[in-house]
Design an enzyme around this catalytic site. Structure first.
Site, PDB file in Angstrom:
ATOM      1  NE  ARG A  47       4.236  16.037 -12.062  1.00 57.38           N
ATOM      2  CZ  ARG A  47       5.341  16.271 -12.786  1.00 57.38           C
ATOM      3  NH1 ARG A  47       6.531  16.229 -12.230  1.00 57.38           N
ATOM      4  NH2 ARG A  47       5.234  16.534 -14.077  1.00 57.38           N
ATOM      5  CE1 TYR A  99      -2.118   1.317   8.096  1.00 63.57           C
ATOM      6  CE2 TYR A  99      -0.641   1.546   6.228  1.00 63.57           C
ATOM      7  CZ  TYR A  99      -1.905   1.602   6.765  1.00 63.57           C
ATOM      8  OH  TYR A  99      -2.962   1.940   5.966  1.00 63.57           O
ATOM      9  CG  ASP A 171       4.962   4.904  10.594  1.00 57.78           C
ATOM     10  OD1 ASP A 171       4.447   5.958  11.026  1.00 57.78           O
ATOM     11  OD2 ASP A 171       4.378   4.126   9.814  1.00 57.78           O
ATOM     12  CE  LYS A 196      -4.065   6.656   9.280  1.00 57.49           C
ATOM     13  NZ  LYS A 196      -3.010   5.692   9.314  1.00 57.49           N
TER      14      LYS A 196
HETATM   15  C1  LIG Z   1      -2.331   4.922   8.391  1.00 60.39           C
HETATM   16  C2  LIG Z   1      -0.907   4.597   8.610  1.00 60.39           C
HETATM   17  C3  LIG Z   1      -0.002   4.599   7.531  1.00 60.39           C
HETATM   18  C4  LIG Z   1      -0.437   4.802   6.095  1.00 60.39           C
HETATM   19  O1  LIG Z   1      -0.926   6.055   5.822  1.00 60.39           O
HETATM   20  P1  LIG Z   1      -2.055   6.411   4.727  1.00 60.39           P
HETATM   21  O2  LIG Z   1      -2.164   7.877   4.896  1.00 60.39           O
HETATM   22  O3  LIG Z   1      -3.277   5.642   5.087  1.00 60.39           O
HETATM   23  O4  LIG Z   1      -1.528   6.002   3.402  1.00 60.39           O
HETATM   24  C5  LIG Z   1       1.321   4.343   7.805  1.00 60.39           C
HETATM   25  N1  LIG Z   1       1.755   4.082   9.056  1.00 60.39           N
HETATM   26  C6  LIG Z   1       0.914   4.064  10.108  1.00 60.39           C
HETATM   27  C7  LIG Z   1       1.445   3.766  11.467  1.00 60.39           C
HETATM   28  C8  LIG Z   1      -0.445   4.318   9.925  1.00 60.39           C
HETATM   29  O5  LIG Z   1      -1.267   4.272  10.979  1.00 60.39           O
END
Ligand SMILES: *Cc1c(COP(=O)(O)O)cnc(C)c1O
Length: 372
Positions: A47, A99, A171, A196
């Site tokens: 961890r 998001y 982000d 993603k």
């Molecule tokens: C999917 C997404 C997130 C969140 O991520 P998870 O891995 O689903 O928790 C945050 N910001 C953006 C722009 C996203 O597309």
């Protein structure tokens, strides 16, 4: 070294004593302590740190041009660790179309815990400036935004924030460091959902925070990672390093296919409007050209019709998969408002498309059929 080369070679030598060209997966949760006792930097308990996690953290930090990274079990876990590094009574400025998961995180969890927030349209610097308060500690940037594809001037926000002693975060999930480098434009932090494009194959959940410098704020994020405990498994970190080796080439494909799909959609009578920063008529096009190397693989478009019509069209595709999320090798699309739930500001006739790496002619043929 250039991006492509760094993506392939970074992190391979970390904690890899056998000199295996590809480091092994280290599933062990515990590490033998030296006879002389534990030293700073030793692995101890997974961890707190693990070879595969360190390899991927090093890789993603290098690609974003940051000093260090902390990786998490999901993108929202990474976002939560950032917000929890603030104090109750602190205020943040965040896009109204951020998001959706991060909107819920702020409104339903962090506001209850004492964080103050202003959800605003971040396309104009004057609007952002007007919302700065004495207790504003963080400006959250998401550009292009999701799913309205609004563009925020990163360097402009950084300048404004700096003159007010405020930290900035971008982000960078959608553009990825292949298309946009927020730290180079001056932000303090970069956030990723590695679920993603970094993962890239719709089979890993993960998140990351990359910092410009290892300051006290980042040390708190690191503590939140280790003691909040939302850490990714060694297997997931290994998979993410593997996927990242091809990130540059996958993004080139996504960028290129998406321009072709946009050209097709522009000419289609069922399409009332396209939200894509790569088209000249997009209000953020000039800024996007300045701060992005490519426009990415995401398109939102408005259908000439209502919600039912949008849902009906999304149901007609034979190749493009009906699914949420993005960034996989396969094309996916969805009626976005249905996925976002209460509080969504997404138009009811908006379809969000993640353009994959199939042959673009096949993607376009499927769109032609579905829009029929
Ligand atoms: C999917 C997404 C997130 C969140 O991520 P998870 O891995 O689903 O928790 C945050 N910001 C953006 C722009 C996203 O597309």
């Amino acid at each position: 070294m250039r991006f492509e080369t760094k993506a392939i070679h970074t992190g391979l030598h970390i904690a890899n004593p056998s000199k295996a060209v590809i480091p092994p997966i280290s599933p062990s949760t515990i590490f033998e302590i030296d006879e002389g006792g534990l030293k700073e930097g030793d692995f101890h308990y997974t961890r707190l740190g693990n070879p595969n996690r360190l390899q991927f953290e090093h890789l993603i930090a290098t690609l974003e041009g940051g000093e260090e990274a902390a990786v998490f079990s999901s993108g929202v876990a990474a976002a939560a660790a950032i917000l929890q590094a603030l104090k109750p009574g602190d205020h943040i400025i965040i896009p109204e179309d951020v998001y959706a998961g991060n909107r819920i995180l702020v409104k339903e969890i962090m506001n209850r815990w004492g964080l103050e927030s202003s959800f605003i349209n971040m396309t104009g610097l004057e609007t952002i400036e007007a919302h700065i308060q004495p207790n504003t500690k963080l400006i959250w940037i998401e550009t292009p935004s999701n799913p309205l594809m609004r563009i925020t001037d990163i360097a402009g926000v950084v300048e404004l924030a700096k003159s007010n002693g405020i930290r900035t975060l971008a982000d960078n999930t959608w553009p990825t460091p292949v298309n946009q480098l927020p730290l180079e434009l001056g932000t303090d932090l970069v956030l990723h959902s590695t679920s993603k494009y970094f993962g890239g194959h719709s089979d890993i959940l993960g998140g990351a925070v990359v910092t410009r410098e290892k300051d006290d704020f980042f040390q708190q994020i690191r503590l939140n990672q280790k003691m909040g405990g939302a850490v990714p498994s060694p297997q997931d970190c290994w998979m993410l390093s593997r996927s990242t080796r091809t990130l540059a080439y996958r993004m080139k494909g996504h960028n290129e296919h998406t321009l072709q799909v946009v050209d097709f959609l522009k000419e289609n009578k069922k399409v009332a409007d396209i939200y894509f920063p790569g088209v000249k008529s997009h209000p953020g096009h000039k800024i996007a050209r300045r701060q992005m190397k490519g426009f990415g693989g995401m398109i939102s478009f408005l259908l000439d019709g209502n919600q039912q019509e949008a849902i009906r069209i999304v149901a007609r595709s034979k190749l493009i998969t009906r699914a949420t999320s993005l960034g996989g090798v396969e094309s996916t699309w969805e009626h976005r408002r249905s996925s976002e739930g209460d509080g969504s500001v997404t138009p009811e006739n908006l379809i969000r498309l993640s353009v994959g790496l199939e042959h673009p002619d096949d993607i376009i043929a499927d769109l032609e059929y579905a829009l029929g």
